[in-house]
Scaffold this active site. Structure first.
Site, PDB file in Angstrom:
ATOM      1  N   HIS A  19      41.020  41.011  37.461  1.00  0.00           N
ATOM      2  CA  HIS A  19      41.374  39.854  38.277  1.00  0.00           C
ATOM      3  C   HIS A  19      42.666  40.170  39.015  1.00  0.00           C
ATOM      4  O   HIS A  19      43.762  39.869  38.548  1.00  0.00           O
ATOM      5  CB  HIS A  19      41.518  38.604  37.383  1.00  0.00           C
ATOM      6  CG  HIS A  19      41.727  37.331  38.134  1.00  0.00           C
ATOM      7  ND1 HIS A  19      41.450  36.097  37.598  1.00  0.00           N
ATOM      8  CD2 HIS A  19      42.196  37.095  39.383  1.00  0.00           C
ATOM      9  CE1 HIS A  19      41.744  35.154  38.476  1.00  0.00           C
ATOM     10  NE2 HIS A  19      42.219  35.738  39.570  1.00  0.00           N
ATOM     11  N   HIS A  21      43.809  40.121  43.161  1.00  0.00           N
ATOM     12  CA  HIS A  21      43.519  39.958  44.592  1.00  0.00           C
ATOM     13  C   HIS A  21      44.337  41.015  45.301  1.00  0.00           C
ATOM     14  O   HIS A  21      45.579  40.981  45.228  1.00  0.00           O
ATOM     15  CB  HIS A  21      43.934  38.565  45.065  1.00  0.00           C
ATOM     16  CG  HIS A  21      43.242  37.472  44.308  1.00  0.00           C
ATOM     17  ND1 HIS A  21      42.115  36.832  44.764  1.00  0.00           N
ATOM     18  CD2 HIS A  21      43.503  36.929  43.076  1.00  0.00           C
ATOM     19  CE1 HIS A  21      41.718  35.940  43.878  1.00  0.00           C
ATOM     20  NE2 HIS A  21      42.544  35.979  42.836  1.00  0.00           N
ATOM     21  N   HIS A 199      36.331  31.822  40.422  1.00  0.00           N
ATOM     22  CA  HIS A 199      37.494  31.151  39.857  1.00  0.00           C
ATOM     23  C   HIS A 199      37.064  29.748  39.441  1.00  0.00           C
ATOM     24  O   HIS A 199      36.432  29.031  40.229  1.00  0.00           O
ATOM     25  CB  HIS A 199      38.603  31.020  40.902  1.00  0.00           C
ATOM     26  CG  HIS A 199      39.377  32.263  41.177  1.00  0.00           C
ATOM     27  ND1 HIS A 199      38.790  33.442  41.532  1.00  0.00           N
ATOM     28  CD2 HIS A 199      40.719  32.496  41.144  1.00  0.00           C
ATOM     29  CE1 HIS A 199      39.747  34.359  41.716  1.00  0.00           C
ATOM     30  NE2 HIS A 199      40.917  33.817  41.484  1.00  0.00           N
ATOM     31  N   GLU A 202      41.195  26.835  36.684  1.00  0.00           N
ATOM     32  CA  GLU A 202      42.614  27.201  36.842  1.00  0.00           C
ATOM     33  C   GLU A 202      43.374  25.881  37.009  1.00  0.00           C
ATOM     34  O   GLU A 202      44.129  25.477  36.132  1.00  0.00           O
ATOM     35  CB  GLU A 202      42.793  28.125  38.062  1.00  0.00           C
ATOM     36  CG  GLU A 202      44.242  28.510  38.349  1.00  0.00           C
ATOM     37  CD  GLU A 202      44.416  29.316  39.643  1.00  0.00           C
ATOM     38  OE1 GLU A 202      43.508  29.300  40.493  1.00  0.00           O
ATOM     39  OE2 GLU A 202      45.485  29.963  39.796  1.00  0.00           O
ATOM     40  N   ASP A 280      46.434  38.890  38.696  1.00  0.00           N
ATOM     41  CA  ASP A 280      46.107  37.938  39.763  1.00  0.00           C
ATOM     42  C   ASP A 280      46.702  38.355  41.113  1.00  0.00           C
ATOM     43  O   ASP A 280      46.000  38.922  41.945  1.00  0.00           O
ATOM     44  CB  ASP A 280      46.532  36.519  39.372  1.00  0.00           C
ATOM     45  CG  ASP A 280      45.702  35.428  40.030  1.00  0.00           C
ATOM     46  OD1 ASP A 280      44.739  35.754  40.740  1.00  0.00           O
ATOM     47  OD2 ASP A 280      46.006  34.234  39.825  1.00  0.00           O
ATOM     48  N   ASP A 281      47.993  38.052  41.322  1.00  0.00           N
ATOM     49  CA  ASP A 281      48.690  38.377  42.575  1.00  0.00           C
ATOM     50  C   ASP A 281      50.062  38.925  42.206  1.00  0.00           C
ATOM     51  O   ASP A 281      51.081  38.241  42.337  1.00  0.00           O
ATOM     52  CB  ASP A 281      48.827  37.113  43.429  1.00  0.00           C
ATOM     53  CG  ASP A 281      47.475  36.539  43.803  1.00  0.00           C
ATOM     54  OD1 ASP A 281      46.830  37.075  44.717  1.00  0.00           O
ATOM     55  OD2 ASP A 281      47.051  35.565  43.138  1.00  0.00           O
TER      56      ASP A 281
HETATM   57  N1  HPA Z   1      43.490  31.184  42.633  1.00  0.00           N
HETATM   58  C1  HPA Z   1      42.715  30.915  43.691  1.00  0.00           C
HETATM   59  N2  HPA Z   1      42.710  31.652  44.782  1.00  0.00           N
HETATM   60  C2  HPA Z   1      43.498  32.724  44.822  1.00  0.00           C
HETATM   61  C3  HPA Z   1      44.315  33.051  43.765  1.00  0.00           C
HETATM   62  C4  HPA Z   1      44.301  32.248  42.604  1.00  0.00           C
HETATM   63  O1  HPA Z   1      44.998  32.468  41.603  1.00  0.00           O
HETATM   64  N3  HPA Z   1      44.980  34.176  44.136  1.00  0.00           N
HETATM   65  C5  HPA Z   1      44.557  34.510  45.363  1.00  0.00           C
HETATM   66  N4  HPA Z   1      43.655  33.629  45.801  1.00  0.00           N
HETATM   67 ZN    ZN Z   2      42.807  34.787  41.236  1.00  0.00          ZN
END
Ligand code: HPA
Ligand code: ZN
Length: 338
Positions: A19, A21, A199, A202, A280-281
């Site tokens: 996971h 991006h 996703h 969250e 994630d990012d």
């Molecule tokens: N959630 C949803 N969209 C996203 C995320 C995330 O954590 N990171 C990049 N796009």
């Molecule tokens: Zn994500």
């Protein structure tokens, strides 16, 4: 490895990242370098000024800055360089397999051809395998704040490059955009033999996780931390062994949890779920794979067994051949025994 603490072990062992991006790995320094290379002006005076803007209150406050950062990506080399920088960081964290999300609509909406995006990322994946021994694959994400019609058009545009991606996902603004909005396009993707993930849970409620499982028939759930609010759902996820790709530092930075000590990772593991650790990012949330792993281990007091379970889960959840999975598991066992 037998004398190591759980946190040291977490950093040292081989693991998969499922996971991430890839646009979320763009560090401020690279954003500025690419802006300069492409003759673009940024609305921030300096790298430091940009980094100071990274104070998020929820998912949307992050997404606004994340899409702005991605606007410096124009050419194939830009996509390649971004992914290559990530692979070098992944290598340093003992990531041996990774599946990268990318958001083509963020780029095609700015006039960047699909070919440019996919070719730049795919060439970096091939280079990671050749030069770093990291197996890497791409997962195309649909932006859920856009229409299902737009997702269908994106899929059509990507099909000439079908061999370069293994699956599809669903990301961007969750609340108000339930998985069922994309039932038809996901059915088409499954019929094409693509892996499917989404996703869910969250910021969105457990009902969105149910929809991802039942309407989209996803093979993994990205995040899924809100599953704990629904014991029937937890039992179902455990029964199906549906992996959850959990992102602890993301949850902290986007205020899904207020403190890493309150993070549900331990509860997910204790419920018998196939939870994994991911970044994630990482450029936006303060850390790559090992930062997520080590800080979670320390905040929650995870044991060495928990750490090994998390690494094993990451390989169990990977979309790899059974031969590659056996190789990954053996590499883990070998490292632990050393
Ligand atoms: N959630 C949803 N969209 C996203 C995320 C995330 O954590 N990171 C990049 N796009
Ligand atoms: Zn994500």
């Amino acid at each position: 490895m037998s004398t190591m603490t759980a946190a040291q072990l977490a950093a040292a062992i081989p693991k998969a990242e499922l996971h991430i991006h890839i646009e979320g790995s763009l560090e401020p320094e690279l954003i500025f370098a690419l802006a300069q290379r492409n003759g673009l002006n940024l609305p921030y005076a300096s790298v430091d000024a940009l980094r100071e803007a990274y104070a998020f209150t929820n998912l949307q406050s992050f997404l606004d800055i994340y899409y702005a950062g991605a606007s410096v990506l124009l050419h194939e080399a830009d996509f390649h360089d971004m992914a290559w920088a990530y692979f070098l960081r992944a290598k340093a964290d003992n990531v041996v397999h990774t599946e990268l999300f990318f958001d083509p609509q963020t780029h095609t909406a700015r006039g960047v051809p699909m070919a440019t995006v996919v070719r730049g990322l795919a060439s970096a994946c091939a280079r990671a395998q050749a030069e770093l021994g990291i197996s890497a694959a791409l997962i195309l994400c649909f932006l859920r704040h856009l229409s299902e019609e737009d997702a269908f058009a994106t899929l059509e545009a990507a099909l000439p490059y079908r061999e370069h991606f293994i699956g599809v996902g669903l990301d961007s603004s969750e609340v108000g955009h339930p998985p069922s909005k994309f039932s038809r396009v996901f059915a088409r993707c499954r019929a094409l033999g693509l892996h499917v993930v989404a996703h869910a849970g969250e910021e969105g409620p457990p009902a969105y996780i149910w929809e991802a499982l039942n309407d989209l028939q996803t093979e993994r759930i990205d995040h899924g931390v809100r599953s704990l609010e629904d014991p029937v759902l937890v039992a179902e996820l455990a029964k199906r062994r549906t992996p959850l790709t959990v992102c602890p530092l993301s949850n902290l930075k986007l205020c899904v949890v207020n403190d890493l000590k309150d993070h549900p990772m331990k509860r997910l593991l204790d419920a018998g779920l196939c939870a994994t650790v991911n970044s994630d990012d990482p450029a936006y949330f303060g850390g790559y794979m090992n930062a997520n792993f080590v800080q979670t281990v320390e905040a929650l007091g995870l044991s060495r067994d928990d750490v090994i379970t998390l690494a094993r889960n990451s390989f169990e959840a990977s979309f790899v051949s059974e031969a590659r999975r056996a190789e990954l598991m053996a590499a883990l066992d070998g490292t632990i025994a050393a």
